[in-house]
Design a protein around this motif. Structure first.
Motif, mmCIF file in Angstrom:
data_model
loop_
_atom_site.group_PDB
_atom_site.id
_atom_site.type_symbol
_atom_site.label_atom_id
_atom_site.label_comp_id
_atom_site.label_asym_id
_atom_site.label_seq_id
_atom_site.Cartn_x
_atom_site.Cartn_y
_atom_site.Cartn_z
ATOM 1 N N GLN A 145 -134.225 43.447 -15.267
ATOM 2 C CA GLN A 145 -135.435 43.811 -14.532
ATOM 3 C C GLN A 145 -136.326 42.615 -14.254
ATOM 4 N N ARG A 146 -136.280 41.616 -15.131
ATOM 5 C CA ARG A 146 -137.068 40.403 -14.925
ATOM 6 C C ARG A 146 -136.361 39.401 -14.008
ATOM 7 N N GLY A 147 -135.162 39.735 -13.567
ATOM 8 C CA GLY A 147 -134.445 38.845 -12.667
ATOM 9 C C GLY A 147 -133.765 37.687 -13.338
ATOM 10 N N GLU A 148 -133.367 37.849 -14.586
ATOM 11 C CA GLU A 148 -132.783 36.745 -15.346
ATOM 12 C C GLU A 148 -131.260 36.709 -15.279
ATOM 13 N N LYS A 149 -130.645 37.648 -14.567
ATOM 14 C CA LYS A 149 -129.196 37.665 -14.419
ATOM 15 C C LYS A 149 -128.840 37.363 -12.968
ATOM 16 N N VAL A 150 -127.910 36.432 -12.770
ATOM 17 C CA VAL A 150 -127.530 36.048 -11.412
ATOM 18 C C VAL A 150 -126.802 37.171 -10.698
ATOM 19 N N ASP A 151 -125.924 37.882 -11.408
ATOM 20 C CA ASP A 151 -125.033 38.857 -10.778
ATOM 21 C C ASP A 151 -125.639 40.247 -10.627
ATOM 22 N N LEU A 152 -126.627 40.581 -11.428
ATOM 23 C CA LEU A 152 -127.183 41.926 -11.418
ATOM 24 C C LEU A 152 -128.641 41.890 -10.968
ATOM 25 N N VAL A 153 -128.962 42.722 -9.968
ATOM 26 C CA VAL A 153 -130.316 42.772 -9.422
ATOM 27 C C VAL A 153 -130.853 44.194 -9.575
ATOM 28 N N TYR A 154 -131.968 44.321 -10.247
ATOM 29 C CA TYR A 154 -132.581 45.628 -10.483
ATOM 30 C C TYR A 154 -132.987 46.284 -9.163
ATOM 31 N N VAL A 155 -132.602 47.549 -9.002
ATOM 32 C CA VAL A 155 -132.955 48.330 -7.813
ATOM 33 C C VAL A 155 -133.768 49.528 -8.296
ATOM 34 N N PRO A 156 -135.077 49.546 -8.051
ATOM 35 C CA PRO A 156 -135.955 50.515 -8.708
ATOM 36 C C PRO A 156 -135.983 51.913 -8.113
ATOM 37 N N ASP A 157 -135.578 52.076 -6.849
ATOM 38 C CA ASP A 157 -135.838 53.351 -6.175
ATOM 39 C C ASP A 157 -134.584 54.126 -5.820
ATOM 40 N N VAL A 158 -133.604 54.118 -6.704
ATOM 41 C CA VAL A 158 -132.391 54.923 -6.504
ATOM 42 C C VAL A 158 -132.721 56.379 -6.822
ATOM 43 N N PRO A 159 -132.485 57.309 -5.898
ATOM 44 C CA PRO A 159 -132.823 58.716 -6.130
ATOM 45 C C PRO A 159 -131.792 59.425 -7.000
ATOM 46 N N ALA A 160 -131.617 58.911 -8.192
ATOM 47 C CA ALA A 160 -130.667 59.487 -9.135
ATOM 48 C C ALA A 160 -131.116 59.116 -10.533
ATOM 49 N N PRO A 161 -130.770 59.925 -11.535
ATOM 50 C CA PRO A 161 -131.150 59.592 -12.914
ATOM 51 C C PRO A 161 -130.530 58.265 -13.345
ATOM 52 N N GLY A 162 -131.225 57.546 -14.205
ATOM 53 C CA GLY A 162 -130.696 56.304 -14.747
ATOM 54 C C GLY A 162 -131.503 55.094 -14.317
ATOM 55 N N THR A 163 -131.033 53.935 -14.752
ATOM 56 C CA THR A 163 -131.617 52.647 -14.385
ATOM 57 C C THR A 163 -130.533 51.867 -13.672
ATOM 58 N N TRP A 164 -130.793 51.447 -12.448
ATOM 59 C CA TRP A 164 -129.732 50.968 -11.580
ATOM 60 C C TRP A 164 -129.901 49.496 -11.221
ATOM 61 N N ALA A 165 -128.759 48.824 -11.047
ATOM 62 C CA ALA A 165 -128.750 47.421 -10.637
ATOM 63 C C ALA A 165 -127.612 47.197 -9.646
ATOM 64 N N ALA A 166 -127.863 46.344 -8.671
ATOM 65 C CA ALA A 166 -126.819 45.951 -7.726
ATOM 66 C C ALA A 166 -125.918 44.922 -8.379
ATOM 67 N N ASP A 167 -124.616 45.137 -8.293
ATOM 68 C CA ASP A 167 -123.631 44.229 -8.876
ATOM 69 C C ASP A 167 -123.128 43.293 -7.779
ATOM 70 N N LEU A 168 -123.667 42.074 -7.733
ATOM 71 C CA LEU A 168 -123.330 41.136 -6.674
ATOM 72 C C LEU A 168 -122.006 40.427 -6.896
ATOM 73 N N ARG A 169 -121.269 40.803 -7.954
ATOM 74 C CA ARG A 169 -119.966 40.187 -8.177
ATOM 75 C C ARG A 169 -118.950 40.624 -7.133
ATOM 76 N N ILE A 170 -119.215 41.726 -6.459
ATOM 77 C CA ILE A 170 -118.265 42.222 -5.467
ATOM 78 C C ILE A 170 -119.023 42.614 -4.207
ATOM 79 N N SER A 171 -118.408 42.304 -3.064
ATOM 80 C CA SER A 171 -118.997 42.623 -1.763
ATOM 81 C C SER A 171 -117.927 43.296 -0.920
ATOM 82 N N LEU A 172 -118.250 44.439 -0.338
ATOM 83 C CA LEU A 172 -117.281 45.247 0.387
ATOM 84 C C LEU A 172 -117.721 45.453 1.834
#
Length: 329
Positions: A145-172
């Motif tokens: 959440q503080r932005g300290e991981k290169v590969d994972l970016v916190y995404v705050p407004d996902v309309p689903a239960p949980g705490t979500w992060a974008a996984d930049l290790r893969i791009s489709l």
């Protein structure tokens, strides 16, 4: 040869060959796509990638053959890899594992997402999967959440239960036709957070490749120093805008002499500079020994005006999130 068919040497190839001419011209399509932007979410996009003809030795998954292609496509059903039994991966019951990835986030620039401008030449958008990080330790979640991981970016407004992060290790690549079948769901309600996400995506792919002892030794040590100073209530980290690395001899992967540039917001006193100078003395010994020859020169201190264009261009930004400053390039 039919009159409508151009000569073979004039026929489109690659992506252009499968992209229907004028597909993004009609007004309803333009209106629908022009609502979307980078950082928006897409539902029900599973993971897939090119793989080997047999069971992939890294994932234990078997690919689905695709005619005319050397490397078939591997779709992942969300189930964790099982190193004990990979022989029947292709026939595994999808219901036995976790559900497929249900959310992905658009990482393409907005100008490539919409139907006009450069977007007219892009039949697809790039997306990265989201993962629910609720299961991680609280300390790990806070780091993300503080932005300290290169590969994972916190995404705050996902309309689903949980705490979500974008996984930049893969791009489709995902067809824009999918966007036309869904309602837009922004991943960031705050425009400033959306811009920060764009910076994080860009930083992931444009960050320079540096010697292992720089990224794996020097940078973590500098981060630890700043973190310790903040914990102790020292004020000098607030006066540092960013740290940069200048290669003064050799190149980024095989440097012989390097220098840290401390770009400041205000002049640092001799007392403020002392912790950094002491760290440099110790790090110089460690780096010289661990890298078999890289020399760490004395730290350069100066504000943006003193850095100059030449020195700034010849140096690389070092990501030290403990400074609390936004990303600079």
């Amino acid at each position: 040869m039919p009159a409508s068919q151009p000569p073979a040497h004039e026929r489109p190839t690659g992506v252009d060959a499968v992209y229907l001419p004028g597909a993004l011209v009609d007004r309803p399509t333009k209106r629908a796509l022009n609502k979307w932007q980078q950082g928006d979410l897409i539902r029900e996009v599973g993971l897939f990638w090119a793989g080997t003809e047999d069971v992939d030795q890294l994932t234990g998954l078997a690919a689905q053959p695709t005619a005319g292609h050397r490397w078939p496509v591997v779709p992942w059903d969300g189930a964790p890899a099982d190193p004990l039994d990979v022989s029947d991966s292709a026939d595994a019951d999808a219901d036995a594992g976790q559900p497929p990835t249900s959310w992905a986030i658009i990482t393409s620039q907005t100008c490539d997402v919409v139907a006009g401008g450069p977007g007219q030449r892009h039949p697809t958008v790039q997306v990265s999967p989201l993962q629910d990080i609720t299961h991680l330790a609280k300390s790990k979640i806070l780091e993300i959440q503080r932005g300290e991981k290169v590969d994972l970016v916190y995404v705050p407004d996902v309309p689903a239960p949980g705490t979500w992060a974008a996984d930049l290790r893969i791009s489709l690549p995902v067809s824009k036709a999918i966007l036309l079948r869904q309602e837009r769901v922004p991943g960031f309600a705050d425009p400033a957070e959306a811009i920060q996400f764009a910076e994080r995506v860009a930083a992931k792919f444009r960050r320079p490749a540096l010697h292992d002892e720089i990224t794996g030794g020097l940078v973590p040590g500098l981060r630890a120093l700043v973190d310790q100073a903040r914990t102790a209530g020292e004020l000098w980290p607030d006066l540092i805008e960013q740290f940069r690395l200048q290669i003064t001899d050799g190149d980024r992967l095989k440097p012989r002499n390097v220098r840290i540039l401390a770009v400041t917001l205000d002049d640092l006193t001799a007392q403020d500079r002392q912790p950094l100078r002491e760290w440099r003395t110790q790090e110089r010994k460690r780096l010289l020994r661990a890298s078999n020859g890289i020399v760490l020169a004395p730290i350069w201190f100066g504000d943006l005006e003193k850095v100059g264009v030449g020195r700034y261009r010849d140096s690389d930004y070092l990501r030290i999130p403990e400074l609390g400053q936004p990303v600079f390039w």
